[in-house]
Design a protein around this motif. Structure first.
Motif, PDB file in Angstrom:
ATOM      1  N   SER A 108     -14.083  26.910   6.853  1.00  0.00           N
ATOM      2  CA  SER A 108     -14.582  26.693   5.327  1.00  0.00           C
ATOM      3  C   SER A 108     -14.386  27.756   4.491  1.00  0.00           C
ATOM      4  CB  SER A 108     -16.111  26.610   5.376  1.00  0.00           C
ATOM      5  OG  SER A 108     -17.038  27.592   5.889  1.00  0.00           O
ATOM      6  N   ASP A 109     -13.195  28.355   4.338  1.00  0.00           N
ATOM      7  CA  ASP A 109     -12.755  29.232   3.617  1.00  0.00           C
ATOM      8  C   ASP A 109     -12.392  28.636   2.040  1.00  0.00           C
ATOM      9  OD1 ASP A 109     -12.812  31.019   5.612  1.00  0.00           O
ATOM     10  OD2 ASP A 109     -10.807  31.755   6.008  1.00  0.00           O
ATOM     11  N   VAL A 110     -11.953  27.780   2.049  1.00  0.00           N
ATOM     12  CA  VAL A 110     -11.907  26.819   0.858  1.00  0.00           C
ATOM     13  C   VAL A 110     -12.827  25.751   0.594  1.00  0.00           C
ATOM     14  CG1 VAL A 110     -10.033  25.514  -0.622  1.00  0.00           C
ATOM     15  CG2 VAL A 110      -9.244  27.278   1.118  1.00  0.00           C
ATOM     16  N   GLU A 111     -13.500  25.677  -0.455  1.00  0.00           N
ATOM     17  CA  GLU A 111     -14.558  24.805  -0.591  1.00  0.00           C
ATOM     18  C   GLU A 111     -14.094  23.333  -0.568  1.00  0.00           C
ATOM     19  OE1 GLU A 111     -18.566  24.599  -3.687  1.00  0.00           O
ATOM     20  OE2 GLU A 111     -16.528  25.307  -4.518  1.00  0.00           O
ATOM     21  N   TYR A 112     -14.979  22.628   0.032  1.00  0.00           N
ATOM     22  CA  TYR A 112     -14.555  21.158   0.206  1.00  0.00           C
ATOM     23  C   TYR A 112     -13.303  21.115   1.282  1.00  0.00           C
ATOM     24  CZ  TYR A 112     -17.445  20.959  -3.772  1.00  0.00           C
ATOM     25  OH  TYR A 112     -18.691  21.180  -4.657  1.00  0.00           O
ATOM     26  N   ASN A 113     -12.869  21.842   1.718  1.00  0.00           N
ATOM     27  CA  ASN A 113     -11.647  21.608   2.689  1.00  0.00           C
ATOM     28  C   ASN A 113     -11.997  22.534   4.074  1.00  0.00           C
ATOM     29  OD1 ASN A 113      -8.923  20.561   1.092  1.00  0.00           O
ATOM     30  ND2 ASN A 113     -10.374  21.988  -0.321  1.00  0.00           N
ATOM     31  N   PRO A 114     -11.778  21.734   5.219  1.00  0.00           N
ATOM     32  CA  PRO A 114     -11.931  22.377   6.379  1.00  0.00           C
ATOM     33  C   PRO A 114     -11.072  23.351   6.944  1.00  0.00           C
ATOM     34  CG  PRO A 114     -11.272  20.145   6.753  1.00  0.00           C
ATOM     35  CD  PRO A 114     -11.445  20.313   5.149  1.00  0.00           C
ATOM     36  N   VAL A 115     -10.650  24.183   6.361  1.00  0.00           N
ATOM     37  CA  VAL A 115      -9.427  25.218   6.511  1.00  0.00           C
ATOM     38  C   VAL A 115      -9.915  26.530   6.472  1.00  0.00           C
ATOM     39  CG1 VAL A 115      -7.626  23.340   5.849  1.00  0.00           C
ATOM     40  CG2 VAL A 115      -8.399  24.963   4.212  1.00  0.00           C
ATOM     41  N   PHE A 116      -8.872  27.538   7.033  1.00  0.00           N
ATOM     42  CA  PHE A 116      -9.302  29.037   7.115  1.00  0.00           C
ATOM     43  C   PHE A 116      -8.028  29.615   6.807  1.00  0.00           C
ATOM     44  CE2 PHE A 116      -8.764  27.123  11.294  1.00  0.00           C
ATOM     45  CZ  PHE A 116      -7.704  27.883  11.769  1.00  0.00           C
ATOM     46  N   PHE A 117      -7.928  30.825   6.430  1.00  0.00           N
ATOM     47  CA  PHE A 117      -6.842  31.568   5.956  1.00  0.00           C
ATOM     48  C   PHE A 117      -6.156  31.959   7.411  1.00  0.00           C
ATOM     49  CE2 PHE A 117      -8.800  31.721   2.020  1.00  0.00           C
ATOM     50  CZ  PHE A 117      -7.791  31.224   1.259  1.00  0.00           C
ATOM     51  N   ALA A 118      -4.834  31.623   7.512  1.00  0.00           N
ATOM     52  CA  ALA A 118      -4.071  31.793   8.838  1.00  0.00           C
ATOM     53  C   ALA A 118      -2.776  31.504   8.625  1.00  0.00           C
ATOM     54  CB  ALA A 118      -4.849  31.458  10.069  1.00  0.00           C
ATOM     55  N   TYR A 119      -1.913  32.023   9.547  1.00  0.00           N
ATOM     56  CA  TYR A 119      -0.482  31.676   9.676  1.00  0.00           C
ATOM     57  C   TYR A 119      -0.281  31.495  11.133  1.00  0.00           C
ATOM     58  CZ  TYR A 119       0.836  33.270   4.956  1.00  0.00           C
ATOM     59  OH  TYR A 119       1.013  33.396   3.571  1.00  0.00           O
ATOM     60  N   ALA A 120       0.722  30.868  11.868  1.00  0.00           N
ATOM     61  CA  ALA A 120       1.021  30.850  13.120  1.00  0.00           C
ATOM     62  C   ALA A 120       2.687  30.796  13.375  1.00  0.00           C
ATOM     63  CB  ALA A 120       0.422  29.737  13.810  1.00  0.00           C
ATOM     64  N   ILE A 121       3.075  31.620  14.326  1.00  0.00           N
ATOM     65  CA  ILE A 121       4.443  31.442  14.724  1.00  0.00           C
ATOM     66  C   ILE A 121       4.603  31.006  16.196  1.00  0.00           C
ATOM     67  CG2 ILE A 121       6.548  32.846  15.018  1.00  0.00           C
ATOM     68  CD1 ILE A 121       5.759  34.380  12.700  1.00  0.00           C
ATOM     69  N   VAL A 122       5.155  30.075  16.430  1.00  0.00           N
ATOM     70  CA  VAL A 122       5.209  29.389  17.765  1.00  0.00           C
ATOM     71  C   VAL A 122       6.584  29.636  18.443  1.00  0.00           C
ATOM     72  CG1 VAL A 122       4.897  27.403  19.291  1.00  0.00           C
ATOM     73  CG2 VAL A 122       3.361  27.793  17.444  1.00  0.00           C
ATOM     74  N   GLY A 123       6.876  30.359  19.447  1.00  0.00           N
ATOM     75  CA  GLY A 123       7.997  30.664  20.023  1.00  0.00           C
ATOM     76  C   GLY A 123       8.089  29.424  21.205  1.00  0.00           C
TER      77      GLY A 123
END
Length: 434
Positions: free
Chosen positions: A214-229
């Motif tokens: 809930s990092d962004v209001e009204y959006n079920p997201v959070f601040f992150a990146y990912a790198i998949v190898g």
């Protein structure tokens, strides 16, 4: 609605545009997009830079400040709002109207020869950078990256980046584990001969790991990146939220498991440094796959010969194709919302004739009914459209019951149509992309 007075802010920004503390060379214009480092449309308060500098708080718009002028581009949804929220220092550019120049054409028309136009490379998408840079270069100007965001430099009371708790979703909601999603992603990577996949969109990170925030209001997201190898997973995320036992168990953190599903946690701000170090070890034919909407900073950190850009990522496409559990969840959500709408329709039937119903009142009432629905226990969902108090006094009224049932079926029909439309669009999108 009084406009925001921006005279002093613009003065401070123009001084920063010449200050060697922030820019290696003076710049003659500065672009302030509306998104964040993940190119999100809806953003956290700490990323509302365009709103801070010009006062306009709509979800779409770009501000450009030169040494003499300030202009802000937005679309038809916000013409009236922007005109009310901005003061006389600003020129409103109404996108889509005749004779309204594009951002790059306007810059060419107002800048002196050989000007430098600055922008935060983390905030501007790579495809937009490429388009603007091409036009400016052909006119004798240059688009240059400004590593230190100049709005942040003058925004003394800027809020910190949110870092709220995470929620792990079980298989009953997702239908597929995050490990299976990683496996499917790696199969797509192998098909495209990509050694690495960079996940930058917040909704894609949340979907891939079956996490919500809930990092962004009204959006079920959070601040992150990912790198998949091919055999590694790196998750760039800050805060104590990763110490939550439920989250750690969900991601199998600290437990013995196959190395290919072992997640390495890294600081959020280390994404650029780590990405550059990965690129230094790439063999001649290895590729890094990412969206062409990713930030210019991350895109240009990857050598051109090693970039594999696509408008739609495999995660984006996979998200659009719902599995059985997701379809059932959508169906149940539509049924619950239909009941809330039936309550709203019944309330409207009684109140409209009184002449005191406004649009905002109806919106508030709809939210009230929907919130009530979420609080009902499963044992209490036996025809909740017949309220407990109403049931005793109204049960004898056949017309009342028939009318409520009619509203119910109407609500269910509307939601069924919307549900089928969403499935059709998803299927059509998949067909076009395969």
């Amino acid at each position: 609605m009084a406009p925001k007075i921006t005279t002093e802010l613009l003065k401070q920004l123009r001084q920063a545009m010449k200050n060697s503390k922030y820019v290696p060379e003076p710049i003659q214009a500065y672009i302030v997009p509306s998104g964040d480092a993940h190119q999100s449309e809806y953003i956290a308060p700490c990323d509302c830079r365009r709103e801070f500098i010009c006062g306009f708080d709509g979800s779409a718009g770009t501000a450009i400040i030169t040494e003499q002028d300030a202009a802000m581009w937005t679309d038809g949804r916000y013409f009236l709002q922007a005109a009310q929220q901005m003061d006389s220092n600003w020129t409103l550019m109404k996108i889509g109207l005749k004779d309204v120049p594009t951002q790059e054409d306007w810059l060419v028309s107002v800048l002196p020869q050989g000007s430098k136009v600055g922008v935060d490379p983390f905030i501007i998408p790579a495809d937009q950078w490429k388009r603007i840079s091409k036009v400016l270069k052909s006119a004798g100007h240059a688009l240059v990256p400004i590593e230190d965001n100049l709005i942040d430099a003058i925004w003394v009371d800027r809020l910190s980046r949110p870092c709220k708790p995470l929620m792990a979703l079980g298989l009953s909601y997702t239908g597929i584990s995050w490990k299976d999603k990683i496996t499917a992603l790696r199969i797509k990577m192998a098909e495209r001969k990509a050694a690495w996949f960079l996940v930058t969109a917040l909704d894609e990170v949340a979907w891939l790991f079956n996490l919500r925030g809930s990092d962004v209001e009204y959006n079920p997201v959070f601040f992150a990146y990912a790198i998949v190898g091919i055999s590694t997973i790196r998750l760039f995320i800050d805060g104590e939220r990763m110490a939550d036992p439920a989250v750690r168990e969900h991601l199998s953190l600290g437990s013995a498991q196959d190395a290919e599903f072992c997640i390495q946690l890294l600081p959020y701000d280390s994404i650029l440094t780590v990405l550059k170090s990965i690129c230094e070890t790439l063999s001649p034919h290895e590729k890094v796959w990412l969206s062409d909407k990713a930030s210019c900073a991350l895109t240009q950190a990857i050598p051109k010969d090693h970039r594999f850009l696509t408008p739609y990522t495999p995660i984006c496409i996979a998200k659009a194709v719902k599995n059985a559990s997701e379809i059932e969840g959508m169906r149940r959500a539509h049924i619950k919302d239909a009941v809330a709408l039936c309550e709203l329709f019944n309330w409207l039937e009684k109140e409209v004739s009184k002449g005191n119903v406004t649009e905002i009142l109806v919106a508030d009432k709809a939210e009230e009914f929907r919130r009530f629905k979420t609080k009902l226990s499963s044992a209490a969902i036996h025809h909740p459209w017949l309220g407990v108090k109403e049931k005793s006094s109204m049960a004898s009224s056949k017309n009342y019951v028939a009318r409520r049932l009619l509203w119910l079926f109407l609500g269910l029909f509307v939601h069924a149509c919307l549900f089928m439309k969403s499935l059709f669009l998803a299927a059509s999108r998949r067909a076009l992309l395969t």
